[in-house]
Design a protein around this motif. Structure first.
Motif, PDB file in Angstrom:
ATOM      1  N   PRO A 192       0.822  -1.217   0.000  1.00 38.89           N
ATOM      2  CA  PRO A 192       0.000   0.000   0.000  1.00 38.89           C
ATOM      3  C   PRO A 192       0.852   1.263   0.000  1.00 38.89           C
ATOM      4  N   ASP A 208      -8.862   1.681  -3.118  1.00 37.73           N
ATOM      5  CA  ASP A 208      -8.489   0.452  -2.430  1.00 37.73           C
ATOM      6  C   ASP A 208      -9.497   0.213  -1.304  1.00 37.73           C
ATOM      7  N   ARG A 211      -8.160   0.217   2.449  1.00 37.96           N
ATOM      8  CA  ARG A 211      -7.772   1.502   3.026  1.00 37.96           C
ATOM      9  C   ARG A 211      -8.974   2.429   3.214  1.00 37.96           C
ATOM     10  N   HIS A 214      -9.835   0.911   6.570  1.00 37.88           N
ATOM     11  CA  HIS A 214      -8.726   0.904   7.525  1.00 37.88           C
ATOM     12  C   HIS A 214      -7.615   1.826   7.023  1.00 37.88           C
ATOM     13  N   PRO A 215      -7.841   3.125   7.068  1.00 39.23           N
ATOM     14  CA  PRO A 215      -6.850   4.061   6.504  1.00 39.23           C
ATOM     15  C   PRO A 215      -5.502   4.049   7.213  1.00 39.23           C
ATOM     16  N   SER A 217      -3.999   1.264   8.294  1.00 43.11           N
ATOM     17  CA  SER A 217      -3.425  -0.081   8.219  1.00 43.11           C
ATOM     18  C   SER A 217      -1.990  -0.030   7.711  1.00 43.11           C
ATOM     19  N   VAL A 219       1.628  -0.451   5.803  1.00 42.22           N
ATOM     20  CA  VAL A 219       2.043  -0.192   4.421  1.00 42.22           C
ATOM     21  C   VAL A 219       3.178  -1.130   4.005  1.00 42.22           C
ATOM     22  N   ASN A 244      -4.821  -5.186   9.292  1.00 39.41           N
ATOM     23  CA  ASN A 244      -3.886  -4.822   8.222  1.00 39.41           C
ATOM     24  C   ASN A 244      -4.197  -5.485   6.885  1.00 39.41           C
TER      25      ASN A 244
END
Length: 474
Positions: A192, A208, A211, A214-215, A217, A219, A244
């Motif tokens: 991400p 996505d 996201r 779950h912004p 989450s 990367v 995640n």
């Protein structure tokens, strides 16, 4: 087969899974893919659209189709490359149009041990009619981007994956401009917020799904530098799945276990992994992107978004009932879209705010720098390969001349063998350097042109916004 009804669906349930169906390589391939078909067919609620990757053989596709045809009566196995692209789309509703678009930049034939070029990776495209109205169309784009063999930014295939993200973004943007629901899914082989991820979400209106919910989450994998910089605590396997959205390299997945666990599994033991175990390697490589279709209100004439995201989860985590292994080395990513009128709680994308979005100017410069470096590499490869051809040609001529002067037949045989093998290798290098590299350089020029012109538009927009801000200040 069940045709679409007069009432279009109020929800769309989507599933994407990398099946790990490598012929002759993937262990227990037949048993695992048959069970994948069983589990998809028995899912409750059942999926409406399924995208599969690494389903390489017609045999495996037929096995899955046989087990899912009651809920997914329509399907397409996509043919591409020398060994096939491994892409499949299954649907509850008719696939009215289908195509396979191969990526212009997609690996190198010299890397035969990796296989990306030989399978002809690309985008499997399907236009699915979910109802009788003109706007009851869902356009699905299933893909599997080029695998990373080194960590970014040192991955020699970074330019390929960047170009592939650019290409699928164009396809999805075109579908959205037609007013259709857009679904992009697959194994994107990216983390991400990576460059490829940002290209897709900027140059097409899709988002996505994970996201959106779950912004914050992860990367990347917890052990990676990009994730360590965020200062987050080491996640558990359970947290990685739930928050995640990790679909690859999970501690729960039997194909990523240490040797001790694998030995127990080989003895027939059903190994249980505690949910609280630390999970430093898990990451998210599988994605579902979506963009809502647009409908025009019959009274006001205003355009309204039709679909919103209701939920997303990681799925297909069950084990094979007798082998006790995971069904694939990936887990599925699943999402449910709901008509915004049917589910007020659904997350709806504001299409107007994303219609003309651009990456920062320095990001386009980064892409152009990547293209320049890779172009220089390939030009050097072409010179080396053509030079190798010239050397082998001279060696062949030398061996043929030497045959006239050698006193023994066995020496003449060795010279002829060396000349034949050398010439064969030289001709192969000539084809690689003169034809393949030439084709790749032309594809790079096309990609470079598109990026440069997009950069110009982004710069013009930035200057225009600055001028408007100055005018308002005055």
């Amino acid at each position: 087969m069940a045709e679409h009804t007069s009432n279009p669906p109020s929800r769309l349930r989507i599933l994407s899974l990398n099946c790990w169906g490598l012929k002759y390589i993937a262990k227990w391939r037949n048993q695992r893919l048959e069970e994948i078909g069983n589990q998809i067919g028995a899912a409750d609620p059942s999926p409406d659209i399924v995208g599969l990757q690494e389903c390489w053989t017609q045999q495996d596709y037929n096995a899955i189709r046989e087990r899912t045809k009651n809920i997914l009566p329509y399907g397409k196995f996509y043919h591409s490359g020398i060994f096939g692209g491994g892409l499949v789309i299954l649907s509850r509703w008719p696939i009215v149009e289908s195509s396979m678009m191969r990526y212009p930049l997609n690996g190198r034939p010299a890397a035969f041990y990796r296989g990306d070029w030989f399978v002809g990776k690309g985008v499997a495209c399907a236009r699915i009619r979910t109802g009788p109205a003109r706007g009851d169309i869902v356009e699905v784009f299933c893909t599997h981007l080029h695998a990373p063999y080194e960590s970014e930014p040192h991955d020699s295939y970074l330019c390929h994956r960047t170009a592939q993200a650019w290409e699928i973004a164009k396809l999805m943007r075109g579908a959205a401009e037609r007013g259709h629901v857009v679904i992009g899914l697959g194994d994107f082989n990216m983390i991400p917020l990576s460059l490829a991820h940002r290209i897709i979400e900027t140059h097409s209106p899709v988002r996505d799904v994970w996201r959106l919910l779950h912004p914050d989450s992860s990367v990347g994998a917890a052990k990676d530098k990009v994730e360590q910089l965020r200062g987050q605590p080491m996640p558990s396997a359970e947290f990685n799945i739930a928050k995640n959205g990790t679909t690859c390299d999970s501690a729960f997945n039997s194909w990523r276990w240490n040797q001790a666990h694998k030995t127990r599994l080989a003895k027939g033991e059903n190994v249980v992994i505690e949910p609280s175990v630390q999970d430093p390697s898990a990451k998210r490589l599988d994605y579902i992107f979506f963009s809502s279709g647009e409908h025009r209100d019959p009274d006001s004439g205003e355009k309204t978004t039709e679909w919103g995201l209701e939920e997303a989860c990681v799925g297909m985590m069950m084990r094979h009932p007798t082998l006790h292994c995971s069904l694939s080395d990936h887990y599925s990513i699943e999402a449910t879209l709901a008509r915004s009128t049917a589910s007020p709680s659904a997350t709806v994308i504001d299409r107007e705010s994303t219609s003309e979005r651009y990456l920062p100017i320095e990001t386009y410069d980064e892409i152009l720098d990547t293209i320049t470096k890779y172009t220089a590499r390939e030009k050097m490869q072409r010179r080396l390969r053509m030079g190798h051809f010239g050397y082998q040609l001279l060696l062949t001529i030398g061996c043929l001349i030497g045959v006239w002067w050698v006193p023994h037949n066995y020496v003449a045989f060795i010279l002829m063998l060396v000349s034949s093998l050398g010439l064969s290798l030289g001709v192969t290098e000539a084809f690689m350097g003169g034809l393949f590299v030439g084709s790749e350089l032309r594809a790079l020029k096309e990609f470079e042109w598109e990026v440069k012109h997009t950069r110009e538009r982004a710069l013009a927009q930035k200057l225009n916004e600055r001028d408007q801000g100055s005018y308002q200040a005055v």
